[in-house]
Write a protein that holds these residues in place. Structure first.
Motif, PDB file in Angstrom:
ATOM      1  N   PRO A  55       0.690  93.829  43.480  1.00 40.24           N
ATOM      2  CA  PRO A  55       0.533  92.448  42.996  1.00 40.24           C
ATOM      3  C   PRO A  55       0.729  91.408  44.092  1.00 40.24           C
ATOM      4  CG  PRO A  55       2.573  93.447  42.168  1.00 40.24           C
ATOM      5  CD  PRO A  55       1.780  94.548  42.789  1.00 40.24           C
ATOM      6  N   GLU A  56       1.434  91.767  45.166  1.00 36.98           N
ATOM      7  CA  GLU A  56       1.609  90.823  46.275  1.00 36.98           C
ATOM      8  C   GLU A  56       0.280  90.474  46.924  1.00 36.98           C
ATOM      9  OE1 GLU A  56       4.355  89.191  47.401  1.00 36.98           O
ATOM     10  OE2 GLU A  56       5.249  89.936  45.548  1.00 36.98           O
ATOM     11  N   ASP A  57      -0.673  91.413  46.881  1.00 35.70           N
ATOM     12  CA  ASP A  57      -1.987  91.155  47.474  1.00 35.70           C
ATOM     13  C   ASP A  57      -2.769  90.098  46.708  1.00 35.70           C
ATOM     14  OD1 ASP A  57      -1.664  93.010  49.536  1.00 35.70           O
ATOM     15  OD2 ASP A  57      -2.378  94.663  48.290  1.00 35.70           O
ATOM     16  N   LEU A  58      -2.356  89.844  45.457  1.00 36.02           N
ATOM     17  CA  LEU A  58      -3.068  88.892  44.604  1.00 36.02           C
ATOM     18  C   LEU A  58      -2.311  87.589  44.421  1.00 36.02           C
ATOM     19  CD1 LEU A  58      -4.087  91.526  41.936  1.00 36.02           C
ATOM     20  CD2 LEU A  58      -5.622  90.484  43.595  1.00 36.02           C
ATOM     21  N   ARG A  59      -1.128  87.480  45.027  1.00 36.14           N
ATOM     22  CA  ARG A  59      -0.286  86.305  44.810  1.00 36.14           C
ATOM     23  C   ARG A  59      -0.969  85.010  45.227  1.00 36.14           C
ATOM     24  NH1 ARG A  59       5.747  85.564  44.923  1.00 36.14           N
ATOM     25  NH2 ARG A  59       5.678  87.809  44.652  1.00 36.14           N
ATOM     26  N   ILE A  60      -1.758  85.053  46.288  1.00 33.98           N
ATOM     27  CA  ILE A  60      -2.396  83.841  46.807  1.00 33.98           C
ATOM     28  C   ILE A  60      -3.279  83.183  45.756  1.00 33.98           C
ATOM     29  CG2 ILE A  60      -4.279  85.230  47.787  1.00 33.98           C
ATOM     30  CD1 ILE A  60      -2.927  81.816  49.062  1.00 33.98           C
ATOM     31  N   PHE A  61      -3.907  83.989  44.900  1.00 36.75           N
ATOM     32  CA  PHE A  61      -4.800  83.430  43.877  1.00 36.75           C
ATOM     33  C   PHE A  61      -4.009  82.649  42.826  1.00 36.75           C
ATOM     34  CE2 PHE A  61      -6.943  87.355  45.386  1.00 36.75           C
ATOM     35  CZ  PHE A  61      -8.004  86.737  46.041  1.00 36.75           C
ATOM     36  N   GLY A  62      -2.864  83.171  42.432  1.00 40.33           N
ATOM     37  CA  GLY A  62      -2.012  82.447  41.497  1.00 40.33           C
ATOM     38  C   GLY A  62      -1.476  81.163  42.112  1.00 40.33           C
ATOM     39  N   THR A  63      -1.154  81.220  43.407  1.00 37.85           N
ATOM     40  CA  THR A  63      -0.659  80.023  44.095  1.00 37.85           C
ATOM     41  C   THR A  63      -1.716  78.927  44.123  1.00 37.85           C
ATOM     42  OG1 THR A  63       0.808  81.345  45.499  1.00 37.85           O
ATOM     43  CG2 THR A  63       0.219  79.158  46.297  1.00 37.85           C
ATOM     44  N   LEU A  64      -2.953  79.289  44.419  1.00 34.09           N
ATOM     45  CA  LEU A  64      -4.034  78.301  44.474  1.00 34.09           C
ATOM     46  C   LEU A  64      -4.372  77.769  43.085  1.00 34.09           C
ATOM     47  CD1 LEU A  64      -6.300  80.016  47.149  1.00 34.09           C
ATOM     48  CD2 LEU A  64      -4.954  77.932  47.436  1.00 34.09           C
ATOM     49  N   LYS A  65      -4.297  78.630  42.091  1.00 30.72           N
ATOM     50  CA  LYS A  65      -4.512  78.172  40.715  1.00 30.72           C
ATOM     51  C   LYS A  65      -3.450  77.144  40.339  1.00 30.72           C
ATOM     52  CE  LYS A  65      -4.724  79.805  35.918  1.00 30.72           C
ATOM     53  NZ  LYS A  65      -4.714  81.001  35.014  1.00 30.72           N
ATOM     54  N   SER A  66      -2.197  77.430  40.663  1.00 31.90           N
ATOM     55  CA  SER A  66      -1.114  76.489  40.365  1.00 31.90           C
ATOM     56  C   SER A  66      -1.312  75.171  41.099  1.00 31.90           C
ATOM     57  CB  SER A  66       0.236  77.103  40.751  1.00 31.90           C
ATOM     58  OG  SER A  66       0.529  78.221  39.951  1.00 31.90           O
ATOM     59  N   ARG A  67      -1.786  75.236  42.338  1.00 25.61           N
ATOM     60  CA  ARG A  67      -2.026  74.006  43.089  1.00 25.61           C
ATOM     61  C   ARG A  67      -3.094  73.152  42.405  1.00 25.61           C
ATOM     62  NH1 ARG A  67      -4.312  74.360  49.075  1.00 25.61           N
ATOM     63  NH2 ARG A  67      -2.586  75.853  49.265  1.00 25.61           N
ATOM     64  N   ALA A 106     -12.183  82.133  50.276  1.00 19.83           N
ATOM     65  CA  ALA A 106     -11.844  82.773  51.543  1.00 19.83           C
ATOM     66  C   ALA A 106     -10.821  83.885  51.317  1.00 19.83           C
ATOM     67  CB  ALA A 106     -11.305  81.746  52.538  1.00 19.83           C
ATOM     68  N   ALA A 107      -9.814  83.616  50.466  1.00 14.11           N
ATOM     69  CA  ALA A 107      -8.813  84.631  50.138  1.00 14.11           C
ATOM     70  C   ALA A 107      -9.460  85.798  49.391  1.00 14.11           C
ATOM     71  CB  ALA A 107      -7.698  84.012  49.301  1.00 14.11           C
ATOM     72  N   LYS A 108     -10.436  85.496  48.545  1.00 15.95           N
ATOM     73  CA  LYS A 108     -11.145  86.535  47.791  1.00 15.95           C
ATOM     74  C   LYS A 108     -11.879  87.479  48.742  1.00 15.95           C
ATOM     75  CE  LYS A 108     -14.912  87.000  44.382  1.00 15.95           C
ATOM     76  NZ  LYS A 108     -15.780  86.261  43.441  1.00 15.95           N
ATOM     77  N   GLU A 109     -12.615  86.911  49.702  1.00 14.28           N
ATOM     78  CA  GLU A 109     -13.363  87.742  50.637  1.00 14.28           C
ATOM     79  C   GLU A 109     -12.419  88.549  51.524  1.00 14.28           C
ATOM     80  OE1 GLU A 109     -16.547  88.310  50.467  1.00 14.28           O
ATOM     81  OE2 GLU A 109     -16.575  86.941  48.751  1.00 14.28           O
ATOM     82  N   GLU A 110     -11.308  87.958  51.933  1.00 11.39           N
ATOM     83  CA  GLU A 110     -10.340  88.670  52.762  1.00 11.39           C
ATOM     84  C   GLU A 110      -9.743  89.847  51.998  1.00 11.39           C
ATOM     85  OE1 GLU A 110      -6.705  89.940  54.550  1.00 11.39           O
ATOM     86  OE2 GLU A 110      -6.816  88.871  52.638  1.00 11.39           O
ATOM     87  N   PHE A 111      -9.419  89.624  50.722  1.00  9.69           N
ATOM     88  CA  PHE A 111      -8.852  90.692  49.910  1.00  9.69           C
ATOM     89  C   PHE A 111      -9.870  91.802  49.685  1.00  9.69           C
ATOM     90  CE2 PHE A 111      -8.342  92.393  45.519  1.00  9.69           C
ATOM     91  CZ  PHE A 111      -7.228  93.184  45.759  1.00  9.69           C
ATOM     92  N   LEU A 112     -11.104  91.421  49.362  1.00  8.85           N
ATOM     93  CA  LEU A 112     -12.127  92.435  49.088  1.00  8.85           C
ATOM     94  C   LEU A 112     -12.457  93.252  50.331  1.00  8.85           C
ATOM     95  CD1 LEU A 112     -14.522  90.382  46.783  1.00  8.85           C
ATOM     96  CD2 LEU A 112     -13.053  92.294  46.105  1.00  8.85           C
ATOM     97  N   SER A 113     -12.361  92.623  51.503  1.00  4.82           N
ATOM     98  CA  SER A 113     -12.673  93.346  52.736  1.00  4.82           C
ATOM     99  C   SER A 113     -11.692  94.485  53.009  1.00  4.82           C
ATOM    100  CB  SER A 113     -12.679  92.375  53.920  1.00  4.82           C
ATOM    101  OG  SER A 113     -11.361  91.933  54.227  1.00  4.82           O
ATOM    102  N   ARG A 114     -10.505  94.397  52.452  1.00  6.97           N
ATOM    103  CA  ARG A 114      -9.504  95.446  52.664  1.00  6.97           C
ATOM    104  C   ARG A 114      -9.065  96.071  51.332  1.00  6.97           C
ATOM    105  NH1 ARG A 114      -4.617  93.259  51.296  1.00  6.97           N
ATOM    106  NH2 ARG A 114      -4.523  90.981  51.190  1.00  6.97           N
ATOM    107  N   TYR A 115      -9.873  95.891  50.317  1.00 14.59           N
ATOM    108  CA  TYR A 115      -9.495  96.354  48.974  1.00 14.59           C
ATOM    109  C   TYR A 115      -9.228  97.858  48.932  1.00 14.59           C
ATOM    110  CZ  TYR A 115     -10.109  97.985  44.185  1.00 14.59           C
ATOM    111  OH  TYR A 115      -9.950  98.639  42.994  1.00 14.59           O
ATOM    112  N   ASP A 116     -10.147  98.669  49.464  1.00 13.97           N
ATOM    113  CA  ASP A 116      -9.979 100.121  49.411  1.00 13.97           C
ATOM    114  C   ASP A 116      -8.700 100.548  50.121  1.00 13.97           C
ATOM    115  OD1 ASP A 116     -12.297 100.467  47.948  1.00 13.97           O
ATOM    116  OD2 ASP A 116     -13.555 100.715  49.726  1.00 13.97           O
ATOM    117  N   GLN A 117      -8.433  99.912  51.257  1.00 16.33           N
ATOM    118  CA  GLN A 117      -7.224 100.240  51.999  1.00 16.33           C
ATOM    119  C   GLN A 117      -5.982  99.815  51.223  1.00 16.33           C
ATOM    120  OE1 GLN A 117      -7.062 102.007  54.986  1.00 16.33           O
ATOM    121  NE2 GLN A 117      -4.900 102.068  54.359  1.00 16.33           N
ATOM    122  N   ALA A 118      -6.072  98.669  50.544  1.00 16.70           N
ATOM    123  CA  ALA A 118      -4.939  98.176  49.762  1.00 16.70           C
ATOM    124  C   ALA A 118      -4.590  99.149  48.635  1.00 16.70           C
ATOM    125  CB  ALA A 118      -5.255  96.795  49.183  1.00 16.70           C
TER     126      ALA A 118
END
Length: 322
Positions: A55-67, A106-118
């Protein structure tokens, strides 16, 4: 022929719907996940869910939503499942949403680029549970479809028929007490962070009050008592020296203002006094002279609930705003 009633507040607002989707990284647990283990029947207990990614890999999305939510709360008032936004600041709000959306994508693309590894990293963190996690993984393209950030503006117009107009009119009538309740929540947070128990504060303590002032000023058309409150705040700001710590009578005045903002019914009452001829100066002097009163801490989350602000609002004429 009678003239048609117009809900004039609608002339000044745009309704905004913000749609932010964040992949939960969870899959439902099934009996199959536990093999031969005996599980209770469904009417007795239900299975929960399992995480298939950190879930830490997805925290940035919740932060931006809150902003985004916080930004919209600063400018608008909750309305029809979204926000009522002053039309005059729609472009400014759009620019801010675009900036947040760019960070989100940008966070979405960064996460997807390493999704399999994550996913593999998550599996390695939980030895012995490889099958449980691995059996529930989904493709990166599936995850892409579950992460999104978009919004829509709407210009509302009341229907011609009164029977159809009723529901919308009730929502517009509620804007005033919803706004006062939102101000009360912001003021309570300001009190706890900046003013409670303080004998002096810096000018930074004025920042949340200026945000409250700006919100009220932008939404002054939703209720006739809003503008007197903005005048009260502006008068208080003008009394504060431009430099140095704020203390003594000036601090007592600000603490009195924040306490007033925390009590919707009392706030409406004082605003009405200004409408009836009292001056903001006199009310500020009364705030300094009056003993501090206990403040209700709990403010209903649901603006549909009957609140003290709503009760006060319903007793006063709309002055032609609806």
């Amino acid at each position: 022929m009678k003239s048609k009633t117009r809900i004039t507040v609608l002339n000044h607002i745009l309704a905004l719907n913000l749609d932010v989707n964040i992949w939960s990284a969870r899959k439902k647990l099934t009996p199959y996940d536990f093999g031969e283990t005996q599980l209770p029947p469904e009417e007795l207990a239900s299975l929960g869910s399992k995480r298939v990614c950190n879930p830490e890999d997805l925290r940035i999305f919740g932060t931006l939503k809150s902003r985004a939510f916080n930004m919209l709360d600063r400018h608008g008032v909750r309305f029809l499942g979204g926000w009522a936004i002053p039309e005059k600041v729609a472009e400014e709000i759009t620019n801010e949403l675009v900036a947040i959306q760019k960070e989100f994508f940008a966070a979405k693309e960064e996460f997807l680029s390493r999704y399999d590894q994550a996913v593999q990293d998550w599996i390695r963190l939980h030895p012995g549970w490889e099958k449980l996690i691995g059996s529930s993984t989904v493709s990166a393209e599936y995850v892409r479809s579950r992460i999104g950030f978009k919004w829509q503006f709407f210009k509302l117009a009341a229907p011609d028929k009164n029977s159809v107009k009723k529901g919308l009119k009730e929502e517009v009538n509620n804007l005033g007490f919803t706004l006062f309740d939102e101000i009360a929540k912001a003021a309570t947070d300001t009190w706890n962070r900046c003013y409670a128990g303080k004998v002096k504060v810096s000018h930074k303590a004025l920042s949340p009050l200026r945000s409250i002032h700006d919100k009220l000023n932008g939404l002054s058309f939703v209720d006739p008592r809003v503008l007197p409150i903005t005048d009260l705040l502006q008068t208080a700001f003008e009394k504060i020296p431009s430099r140095g710590f704020i203390r003594n009578e000036n601090l007592l005045m600000l603490q009195g203002v924040v306490s007033l903002l925390r009590e919707p019914a009392l706030l409406v009452e004082n605003a009405q006094q200004i409408l009836d001829g009292s001056s903001a100066e006199d009310l500020l002097e009364n705030l300094v002279a009056a003993p501090q009163q206990p403040i209700a801490e709990d403010i209903p989350e649901n603006p549909k609930q009957q609140t003290t602000a709503q009760a006060a609002t319903q007793q006063i004429d709309s002055h032609g705003l609806w």
